[in-house]
Structure formats: structure tokens, C-alpha cells
Design a protein around this motif. Structure first.
Motif, PDB file in Angstrom:
ATOM      1  N   LEU A 151       0.824  -1.211   0.000  1.00  0.00           N
ATOM      2  CA  LEU A 151       0.000   0.000   0.000  1.00  0.00           C
ATOM      3  C   LEU A 151       0.857   1.259   0.000  1.00  0.00           C
ATOM      4  CD1 LEU A 151      -2.879  -0.895   2.474  1.00  0.00           C
ATOM      5  CD2 LEU A 151      -3.117  -0.349   0.036  1.00  0.00           C
ATOM      6  N   LEU A 152       1.915   1.253   0.807  1.00  0.00           N
ATOM      7  CA  LEU A 152       2.820   2.414   0.846  1.00  0.00           C
ATOM      8  C   LEU A 152       3.501   2.614  -0.511  1.00  0.00           C
ATOM      9  CD1 LEU A 152       4.352   1.959   4.412  1.00  0.00           C
ATOM     10  CD2 LEU A 152       2.725   3.732   3.666  1.00  0.00           C
ATOM     11  N   SER A 153       3.882   1.504  -1.144  1.00  0.00           N
ATOM     12  CA  SER A 153       4.503   1.585  -2.479  1.00  0.00           C
ATOM     13  C   SER A 153       3.509   2.115  -3.508  1.00  0.00           C
ATOM     14  CB  SER A 153       5.003   0.210  -2.924  1.00  0.00           C
ATOM     15  OG  SER A 153       6.028  -0.224  -2.082  1.00  0.00           O
ATOM     16  N   LEU A 154       2.260   1.676  -3.401  1.00  0.00           N
ATOM     17  CA  LEU A 154       1.213   2.133  -4.306  1.00  0.00           C
ATOM     18  C   LEU A 154       0.985   3.634  -4.137  1.00  0.00           C
ATOM     19  CD1 LEU A 154      -0.950   1.111  -6.362  1.00  0.00           C
ATOM     20  CD2 LEU A 154      -2.490   0.852  -4.405  1.00  0.00           C
ATOM     21  N   ALA A 155       0.928   4.078  -2.898  1.00  0.00           N
ATOM     22  CA  ALA A 155       0.720   5.506  -2.627  1.00  0.00           C
ATOM     23  C   ALA A 155       1.884   6.332  -3.175  1.00  0.00           C
ATOM     24  CB  ALA A 155       0.560   5.727  -1.125  1.00  0.00           C
ATOM     25  N   GLU A 156       3.087   5.797  -3.045  1.00  0.00           N
ATOM     26  CA  GLU A 156       4.273   6.497  -3.544  1.00  0.00           C
ATOM     27  C   GLU A 156       4.258   6.536  -5.078  1.00  0.00           C
ATOM     28  OE1 GLU A 156       9.005   5.647  -3.510  1.00  0.00           O
ATOM     29  OE2 GLU A 156       7.974   5.440  -1.578  1.00  0.00           O
ATOM     30  N   GLN A 157       3.875   5.430  -5.679  1.00  0.00           N
ATOM     31  CA  GLN A 157       3.836   5.342  -7.143  1.00  0.00           C
ATOM     32  C   GLN A 157       2.826   6.321  -7.741  1.00  0.00           C
ATOM     33  OE1 GLN A 157       2.957   1.398  -8.541  1.00  0.00           O
ATOM     34  NE2 GLN A 157       2.838   2.001 -10.680  1.00  0.00           N
ATOM     35  N   TYR A 158       1.700   6.529  -7.055  1.00  0.00           N
ATOM     36  CA  TYR A 158       0.650   7.420  -7.558  1.00  0.00           C
ATOM     37  C   TYR A 158       0.506   8.659  -6.674  1.00  0.00           C
ATOM     38  CZ  TYR A 158      -0.585   3.542 -10.605  1.00  0.00           C
ATOM     39  OH  TYR A 158      -0.549   2.558 -11.552  1.00  0.00           O
ATOM     40  N   ALA A 159       1.631   9.157  -6.196  1.00  0.00           N
ATOM     41  CA  ALA A 159       1.623  10.341  -5.333  1.00  0.00           C
ATOM     42  C   ALA A 159       0.883  11.471  -6.038  1.00  0.00           C
ATOM     43  CB  ALA A 159       3.046  10.760  -4.998  1.00  0.00           C
ATOM     44  N   GLY A 160       0.038  12.139  -5.287  1.00  0.00           N
ATOM     45  CA  GLY A 160      -0.730  13.244  -5.838  1.00  0.00           C
ATOM     46  C   GLY A 160      -2.154  12.857  -6.215  1.00  0.00           C
ATOM     47  N   ASP A 161      -2.425  11.582  -6.333  1.00  0.00           N
ATOM     48  CA  ASP A 161      -3.787  11.124  -6.608  1.00  0.00           C
ATOM     49  C   ASP A 161      -4.523  11.078  -5.271  1.00  0.00           C
ATOM     50  OD1 ASP A 161      -6.145   9.640  -6.996  1.00  0.00           O
ATOM     51  OD2 ASP A 161      -5.242   8.452  -8.614  1.00  0.00           O
ATOM     52  N   GLU A 162      -5.302  12.125  -5.001  1.00  0.00           N
ATOM     53  CA  GLU A 162      -5.932  12.274  -3.691  1.00  0.00           C
ATOM     54  C   GLU A 162      -6.897  11.145  -3.353  1.00  0.00           C
ATOM     55  OE1 GLU A 162      -7.510  16.141  -2.742  1.00  0.00           O
ATOM     56  OE2 GLU A 162      -5.884  17.125  -3.852  1.00  0.00           O
ATOM     57  N   GLU A 163      -7.660  10.690  -4.335  1.00  0.00           N
ATOM     58  CA  GLU A 163      -8.632   9.631  -4.069  1.00  0.00           C
ATOM     59  C   GLU A 163      -7.917   8.335  -3.656  1.00  0.00           C
ATOM     60  OE1 GLU A 163     -12.242   7.276  -6.267  1.00  0.00           O
ATOM     61  OE2 GLU A 163     -11.871   9.362  -6.836  1.00  0.00           O
ATOM     62  N   LEU A 164      -6.850   8.006  -4.391  1.00  0.00           N
ATOM     63  CA  LEU A 164      -6.082   6.801  -4.058  1.00  0.00           C
ATOM     64  C   LEU A 164      -5.417   6.967  -2.691  1.00  0.00           C
ATOM     65  CD1 LEU A 164      -4.991   3.995  -4.823  1.00  0.00           C
ATOM     66  CD2 LEU A 164      -3.011   5.165  -5.801  1.00  0.00           C
ATOM     67  N   GLU A 165      -4.827   8.131  -2.438  1.00  0.00           N
ATOM     68  CA  GLU A 165      -4.173   8.371  -1.147  1.00  0.00           C
ATOM     69  C   GLU A 165      -5.161   8.224   0.005  1.00  0.00           C
ATOM     70  OE1 GLU A 165      -2.027  12.076  -1.109  1.00  0.00           O
ATOM     71  OE2 GLU A 165      -0.707  11.429  -2.745  1.00  0.00           O
ATOM     72  N   GLN A 166      -6.378   8.698  -0.198  1.00  0.00           N
ATOM     73  CA  GLN A 166      -7.405   8.592   0.829  1.00  0.00           C
ATOM     74  C   GLN A 166      -7.751   7.116   1.093  1.00  0.00           C
ATOM     75  OE1 GLN A 166     -11.091  10.555  -0.159  1.00  0.00           O
ATOM     76  NE2 GLN A 166     -11.816  10.506   1.955  1.00  0.00           N
ATOM     77  N   GLN A 167      -7.919   6.327   0.023  1.00  0.00           N
ATOM     78  CA  GLN A 167      -8.220   4.899   0.180  1.00  0.00           C
ATOM     79  C   GLN A 167      -7.059   4.158   0.845  1.00  0.00           C
ATOM     80  OE1 GLN A 167     -11.105   3.095  -0.363  1.00  0.00           O
ATOM     81  NE2 GLN A 167     -11.868   5.185  -0.452  1.00  0.00           N
ATOM     82  N   VAL A 168      -5.842   4.516   0.464  1.00  0.00           N
ATOM     83  CA  VAL A 168      -4.659   3.896   1.069  1.00  0.00           C
ATOM     84  C   VAL A 168      -4.613   4.199   2.558  1.00  0.00           C
ATOM     85  CG1 VAL A 168      -2.129   4.016   1.177  1.00  0.00           C
ATOM     86  CG2 VAL A 168      -3.275   3.737  -1.039  1.00  0.00           C
ATOM     87  N   GLN A 169      -4.904   5.446   2.954  1.00  0.00           N
ATOM     88  CA  GLN A 169      -4.883   5.808   4.373  1.00  0.00           C
ATOM     89  C   GLN A 169      -5.944   5.042   5.156  1.00  0.00           C
ATOM     90  OE1 GLN A 169      -2.489   7.485   5.964  1.00  0.00           O
ATOM     91  NE2 GLN A 169      -1.552   7.476   3.931  1.00  0.00           N
ATOM     92  N   ILE A 170      -7.118   4.875   4.569  1.00  0.00           N
ATOM     93  CA  ILE A 170      -8.188   4.110   5.227  1.00  0.00           C
ATOM     94  C   ILE A 170      -7.740   2.653   5.405  1.00  0.00           C
ATOM     95  CG2 ILE A 170     -10.520   3.162   4.892  1.00  0.00           C
ATOM     96  CD1 ILE A 170     -11.221   5.890   3.526  1.00  0.00           C
ATOM     97  N   ASP A 171      -7.183   2.071   4.346  1.00  0.00           N
ATOM     98  CA  ASP A 171      -6.718   0.673   4.427  1.00  0.00           C
ATOM     99  C   ASP A 171      -5.560   0.528   5.397  1.00  0.00           C
ATOM    100  OD1 ASP A 171      -8.657   0.096   2.577  1.00  0.00           O
ATOM    101  OD2 ASP A 171      -7.270  -0.512   0.977  1.00  0.00           O
TER     102      ASP A 171
END
Length: 186
Positions: A131-151
Motif C-alpha cells: 500500500l505504501l509503495s502504491l501511494a508512492e507510485q501514484y503520489a498526488g492522486d488524492e482519491e487513491l491516497e485517501q483509500q490507502v490511508q483508510i486501508d
């Protein structure tokens, strides 16, 4: 089942009937331990013996196949509910029930819970990293970052739970649990 000394046939029958009720109850509730009813009945049989039994004696008493008997005994030994014992002059393997039910409980749940906890912790930690790698790969995508933080919050809570469960397991393994919840030695 072992015959009891100088009892009359009537007394013997009454004793066997009472024992059978306990054996049935034990056998029918062994699913808590992931054990089949027939293996639970085997445990109940051994519980009422006043001496260790061979596989042949158990097979005869239970009217089970040699394979089923061997599998049942192996299961009970692996779960530390039955012990293999040595007896002078006997060439056959002998088995007896572990009489300390408190220790049986501690051993069983330690074995099962530790295995499950370690598997789940490994999966959670791996997923956390992904999940941390995914968030880093798509940094700036707020919707994805929000889902990653929830997970991540859910995963972190699950990790805390399994770490707590491992501490509980350690109290079982070290027998510290019996200081917190003493055995009833009534």
C-alpha cells in the motif's frame, strides 16, 4: 474400556453408562479443538483408563480401523492432549491422556493461535508495504491516497491486535496466565 476391579456386573454397567455419557459429550464438543468426534471419543476413552493403552487395545475398544486409530492418536499427540509413554517390558507404543487440562488448553491454543497470528501478521505487513509503495507510485492522486490511508488504518489496527494476541500466547506458553487466572485446584 478397562474393567473396574471387584464390581458386580450391575455396578460395572452403571459405571460404564456414566463414563459413556462423558465420553459422548467430550467427543461431540471436540470440534472446538478442530478434532473429529471419533478422535474426541478416543480421547474420552483414554481419559477413563487407569493405565496407558496400546493402539491395538484402543482399536479393539473403539472398533475403529487401524488407520483411523493411528490418525486419531497422532492428532491427539500433536496437540499434546495425549502422551506417548514408555513402560518397562513393553515393546509396543503406549499412550495416555494428558491429565492437566489447563496445560492442554494452553498448549493447544498456543499452537493454533501462534500459527494463525504469524501467517496473518506476515500478510498484513506485506500488504502494508505494498500500500505504501502504491501511494508512492501514484503520489498526488488524492482519491487513491485517501483509500490507502483508510486501508492502512485498518491494517495497523489488525497488526496491533495480532501483536496483542502473540503477547497472550506468550502468557499461555510461559504459564504466566495462571498467575492472572489461577487454576482451580479445588
Amino acid at each position: 474400556m478397562e474393567r473396574s476391579g471387584g464390581l458386580s456386573p450391575e455396578q460395572e454397567l452403571a459405571l460404564l453408562k456414566t463414563r459413556k455419557k462423558v465420553i459422548e459429550a467430550i467427543g461431540n464438543n471436540m470440534d472446538l479443538y478442530g478434532i473429529t468426534p471419533s478422535t474426541g471419543h478416543l480421547y474420552g476413552l483414554l481419559f477413563f483408563q487407569n493405565k496407558p493403552m496400546t493402539l491395538d487395545e484402543m482399536r479393539q475398544a473403539m472398533e475403529m480401523s487401524k488407520t483411523s486409530m493411528s490418525t486419531g492418536v497422532r492428532t491427539l499427540v500433536d496437540l499434546k492432549m495425549v502422551n506417548k509413554v514408555w513402560e518397562k517390558g513393553s515393546r509396543k507404543d503406549l499412550y495416555e491422556v494428558e491429565h492437566d487440562w489447563y496445560q492442554t488448553f494452553a498448549d493447544f491454543f498456543s499452537i493454533k493461535w501462534r500459527k494463525a497470528s504469524e501467517i496473518n501478521l506476515h500478510a498484513l505487513r506485506k500488504s502494508r508495504f505494498e500500500l505504501l509503495s502504491l501511494a508512492e507510485q501514484y503520489a498526488g492522486d488524492e482519491e487513491l491516497e485517501q483509500q490507502v490511508q483508510i486501508d492502512l488504518a485498518k491494517i495497523d489496527e489488525a497488526i496491533r491486535y495480532y501483536q496483542w494476541l502473540i503477547r497472550l500466547i506468550e502468557t499461555l506458553e510461559s504459564q504466566e496466565i495462571f498467575k492472572l487466572v489461577p487454576k482451580d485446584n479445588g
